[in-house]
Design a protein around this motif. Structure first.
Motif, PDB file in Angstrom:
ATOM      1  N   ASP B   8       0.841  -1.205   0.000  1.00  0.00           N
ATOM      2  CA  ASP B   8       0.000   0.000   0.000  1.00  0.00           C
ATOM      3  C   ASP B   8       0.881   1.262   0.000  1.00  0.00           C
ATOM      4  O   ASP B   8       1.730   1.422   0.899  1.00  0.00           O
ATOM      5  N   PRO B   9       0.695   2.150  -0.980  1.00  0.00           N
ATOM      6  CA  PRO B   9       1.554   3.337  -1.054  1.00  0.00           C
ATOM      7  C   PRO B   9       1.086   4.506  -0.196  1.00  0.00           C
ATOM      8  O   PRO B   9       1.760   5.531  -0.146  1.00  0.00           O
ATOM      9  N   THR B  10      -0.045   4.367   0.460  1.00  0.00           N
ATOM     10  CA  THR B  10      -0.599   5.523   1.164  1.00  0.00           C
ATOM     11  C   THR B  10      -0.201   5.530   2.636  1.00  0.00           C
ATOM     12  O   THR B  10       0.153   4.505   3.206  1.00  0.00           O
ATOM     13  N   ALA B  11      -0.289   6.706   3.200  1.00  0.00           N
ATOM     14  CA  ALA B  11      -0.054   6.849   4.640  1.00  0.00           C
ATOM     15  C   ALA B  11      -1.202   7.673   5.212  1.00  0.00           C
ATOM     16  O   ALA B  11      -1.674   8.609   4.563  1.00  0.00           O
ATOM     17  N   ILE B  12      -1.647   7.286   6.350  1.00  0.00           N
ATOM     18  CA  ILE B  12      -2.735   8.039   6.966  1.00  0.00           C
ATOM     19  C   ILE B  12      -2.343   8.427   8.387  1.00  0.00           C
ATOM     20  O   ILE B  12      -1.510   7.785   9.015  1.00  0.00           O
ATOM     21  N   ARG B  13      -2.979   9.465   8.834  1.00  0.00           N
ATOM     22  CA  ARG B  13      -2.783   9.887  10.219  1.00  0.00           C
ATOM     23  C   ARG B  13      -3.703   9.052  11.106  1.00  0.00           C
ATOM     24  O   ARG B  13      -4.892   8.908  10.813  1.00  0.00           O
ATOM     25  N   ALA B  14      -3.170   8.526  12.151  1.00  0.00           N
ATOM     26  CA  ALA B  14      -3.940   7.587  12.970  1.00  0.00           C
ATOM     27  C   ALA B  14      -4.872   8.278  13.963  1.00  0.00           C
ATOM     28  O   ALA B  14      -5.959   7.790  14.250  1.00  0.00           O
ATOM     29  N   ASP B  15      -4.475   9.443  14.485  1.00  0.00           N
ATOM     30  CA  ASP B  15      -5.262  10.054  15.546  1.00  0.00           C
ATOM     31  C   ASP B  15      -6.371  10.939  14.977  1.00  0.00           C
ATOM     32  O   ASP B  15      -6.230  11.528  13.905  1.00  0.00           O
ATOM     33  N   ASP B  16      -7.462  11.007  15.691  1.00  0.00           N
ATOM     34  CA  ASP B  16      -8.559  11.888  15.272  1.00  0.00           C
ATOM     35  C   ASP B  16      -9.419  12.224  16.478  1.00  0.00           C
ATOM     36  O   ASP B  16      -9.713  11.362  17.299  1.00  0.00           O
ATOM     37  N   ILE B  17      -9.785  13.486  16.572  1.00  0.00           N
ATOM     38  CA  ILE B  17     -10.729  13.926  17.601  1.00  0.00           C
ATOM     39  C   ILE B  17     -12.050  14.210  16.889  1.00  0.00           C
ATOM     40  O   ILE B  17     -12.148  15.138  16.080  1.00  0.00           O
ATOM     41  N   THR B  18     -13.030  13.403  17.166  1.00  0.00           N
ATOM     42  CA  THR B  18     -14.303  13.541  16.459  1.00  0.00           C
ATOM     43  C   THR B  18     -15.245  14.515  17.163  1.00  0.00           C
ATOM     44  O   THR B  18     -16.244  14.927  16.589  1.00  0.00           O
ATOM     45  N   SER B  19     -14.920  14.881  18.382  1.00  0.00           N
ATOM     46  CA  SER B  19     -15.767  15.814  19.125  1.00  0.00           C
ATOM     47  C   SER B  19     -15.647  17.223  18.536  1.00  0.00           C
ATOM     48  O   SER B  19     -14.564  17.636  18.118  1.00  0.00           O
ATOM     49  N   PRO B  20     -16.758  17.961  18.520  1.00  0.00           N
ATOM     50  CA  PRO B  20     -16.668  19.345  18.057  1.00  0.00           C
ATOM     51  C   PRO B  20     -15.996  20.263  19.063  1.00  0.00           C
ATOM     52  O   PRO B  20     -15.771  21.441  18.788  1.00  0.00           O
ATOM     53  N   GLY B  21     -15.675  19.741  20.225  1.00  0.00           N
ATOM     54  CA  GLY B  21     -15.078  20.586  21.255  1.00  0.00           C
ATOM     55  C   GLY B  21     -16.154  21.279  22.068  1.00  0.00           C
ATOM     56  O   GLY B  21     -17.361  21.084  21.845  1.00  0.00           O
ATOM     57  N   PRO B  22     -15.778  22.097  23.024  1.00  0.00           N
ATOM     58  CA  PRO B  22     -16.763  22.711  23.921  1.00  0.00           C
ATOM     59  C   PRO B  22     -17.698  23.666  23.187  1.00  0.00           C
ATOM     60  O   PRO B  22     -17.319  24.298  22.207  1.00  0.00           O
ATOM     61  N   ASP B  23     -18.942  23.740  23.695  1.00  0.00           N
ATOM     62  CA  ASP B  23     -19.881  24.743  23.187  1.00  0.00           C
ATOM     63  C   ASP B  23     -19.447  26.139  23.616  1.00  0.00           C
ATOM     64  O   ASP B  23     -18.813  26.310  24.664  1.00  0.00           O
TER      65      ASP B  23
END
Lengths: 382, 188
Positions: B8-23
């Protein structure tokens, strides 16, 4: 057991640093050093694989060499770089760009294994925050990173720097430019209509723009050497494309520079955009003109100054809104606007055929700053 | 025809924050920071109108203007100024993503704000909506709040842009997580 090897920092060519690496390298270990996901597919038929790769989103539309384990291992065997060595992180994805990923993409592109150090040096330059790859990869502009090669490696790798150096001169090493493009797609994550909004794109986005400077005919020091890196080196520069300048009339250095400078100055050029406060401007001078220019104007700084003076536009030639924005940025000097803030930002190189008659302007992108890196052998290969 | 494995020639970033963060919550007593740029006058006009409305709701408003020169010594100055600006506000409204690279910088600056824990909303125009979300995801925050304005926008006159600002006043507050009906005890 750990072993210590000499490795030279890619950013600072000397002195060598002592770096501890792990127990075994690719040549002496039965561990599987290739960690990329495997995909089962047709590997004997290039077009069948290319169709598969396009479905996966890996391709650029041209035929691709299947990156089998055997091919990737053979590619890596000509270097003793560790496959899991992280060379850099390329935005916007900011994922690890490892030697393994570089090798896989280089194999797909058809790049010779000997080009690996060149590709690595170019990627290190692209990853520098001052290159602004983040904006470059996302922009509506047609910009593509140009890779200029200096040093003896030009001849060792058959990098074009004479006739047709910007396109048309066959060389297997040109595929290294394509490898860099595939890495920007597959590792940095530049995908048109997804992470990239380029309105038109440019032909250079397919194979890249990879060429050398004709140092033997240049009256000036090699471009990389002027930037502090002697010997084998790459310089990466974000360009909107190539702009031809024809001059069948001039006879003297000042005349060639006036014609060249004036030809670079048009309102829609990057350097005149109010969207960015500063810009660079690269100009390729053919060796015939270079000799005449040097005869008449011995100092390169004076050459840059003359091009810069002529590469300007009267502010009242601009549309009102355009002029007002530039005035607000204090970029109108004595009624004129210049393609670069200072003459030093006019970057002059020498290449091209002995037919002369043409110069090439490379208008820059945004405030992307040229990066130069030494091309270094892998550990223990010096 | 032979099957075999390719790498596979691709690389992806593993981390992700799916929360929109504080209101953003209630605006009263908060300092709202608008990140402007040197390109999009329409964004200036909209920000002025939203700022006036937020002030009516009891907020203090600050403006900070970025530009595209984010490299070299100038880039370091801009980065430092952004950092100081973000440290001086409670809520960030970051725009305008209305081209490729400026969407890139809008999202990158919004990520800087969000990574400081600020309630953060990026502003993009419709054409650059997908780009904004993609860049946020690649920046490790796929949940970043992005409010979408119509496109084209900057090509319009002020008299045409001002109604857009008012039309989006409620919806942008919804995106920001503004509590427009704070309980009396919260205000006390």
């Amino acid at each position: 057991m750990s072993r210590t090897i000499n490795i030279t920092s890619s950013n600072t060519p000397s002195p060598a640093q002592q770096v501890n690496l792990r127990d075994c390298g690719p040549e002496g270990c039965e561990l599987d050093w290739l960690s990329s996901q495997r995909h089962e597919t047709e590997i004997d038929d290039v077009m069948a694989f290319t169709r598969y790769a396009m479905q996966q989103g890996w391709g650029d539309g041209l035929p691709l060499i299947p990156p089998t384990e055997g091919r990737v291992r053979a590619f890596l065997a000509q270097s003793n770089r560790y496959p899991d060595e992280v060379i850099c992180k390329l935005p916007p994805t900011d994922a690890d760009c490892t030697v393994e990923k570089i090798a896989i993409n280089a194999v797909m592109a058809g790049a010779p294994a000997a080009t690996l150090p060149l590709i690595i040096a170019a990627l290190e330059g692209l990853a520098d925050p001052n290159f602004e790859l983040f904006g470059l990869n996302a922009t509506t502009a047609p910009v593509v990173p140009l890779t200029l090669v200096n040093g003896p490696i030009r001849n060792q790798l058959d990098i074009p720097y004479q006739h047709g150096c910007l396109g048309g001169m066959p060389s297997l090493s040109i595929a290294a430019g394509r490898a860099i493009r595939l890495l920007i797609k597959n590792v940095a994550g530049q995908q048109v209509q997804v992470t990239c909004q380029t309105t038109f794109g440019s032909p250079g986005r397919l194979p890249g723009i990879l060429f050398g400077e004709w140092e033997e005919r240049s009256p000036w020091a090699p471009f990389a050497e002027r930037r502090g890196v002697s010997g084998n080196a790459v310089s990466v520069y974000g360009t909107m494309g190539t702009q031809n300048i024809i001059d069948t009339t001039s006879q003297t250095g000042p005349e060639f520079l006036e014609m060249t400078g004036k030809s670079l100055a048009y309102p829609g050029a990057n350097g005149f955009s109010p969207a960015m406060p500063f810009a660079e401007m690269m100009v390729a001078i053919n060796p015939v003109w270079a000799e005449i220019i040097h005869r008449d104007i011995p100092h390169l700084e004076d050459v840059q100054e003359l091009i810069w003076q002529h590469a300007s536009i009267a502010a009242d030639h601009l549309t009102t809104k355009h002029r007002e924005q530039l005035e607000a940025q204090h970029r109108v000097i004595n009624g004129r606007v210049y393609v670069a803030v200072e003459p030093k930002d006019v970057l002059v190189i020498c290449c091209g055929g002995t037919g002369g008659l043409h110069a090439t302007g490379f208008h820059s992108f945004g405030s992307c700053l040229t990066q130069t890196r030494a091309i270094l052998p892998g550990p223990d290969q010096s | 025809m032979a099957l075999g494995n390719v790498l596979d020639p691709t690389a992806i970033r593993a981390d992700d924050i799916t929360s929109p963060g504080p209101d953003a919550g209630p605006l009263t007593g908060k300092t709202i920071g608008f990140r402007l740029d040197e390109i999009w006058r329409a964004w200036d006009w909209i920000a002025e109108i939203w700022a006036a409305e937020f002030e009516k709701a009891g907020a203090t408003v600050k403006f900070w203007r970025s530009h595209q020169g984010r490299t070299g010594a100038e880039g370091e100055k801009v980065a430092k100024a952004l950092d100081e600006f973000l440290d001086s506000i409670d809520i960030a409204v970051v725009g305008l993503g209305n081209c490729g690279s400026c969407t890139g910088w809008t999202i990158r600056d919004a990520l800087s704000a969000a990574n400081k824990g600020l309630p953060t909303t990026a502003i993009c125009t419709e054409v650059f909506k997908e780009l904004g979300h993609q860049l946020a995801a690649r920046g490790g925050r796929s949940g970043l709040r992005i409010h979408i304005l119509p496109y084209p926008l900057n090509e319009k006159r002020r008299a045409e842009v001002e109604p857009v600002a008012f039309e989006h006043l409620q919806s942008v507050q919804h995106t920001m997580g503004v509590d427009t009906h704070p309980r009396k005890e919260a205000l006390a």
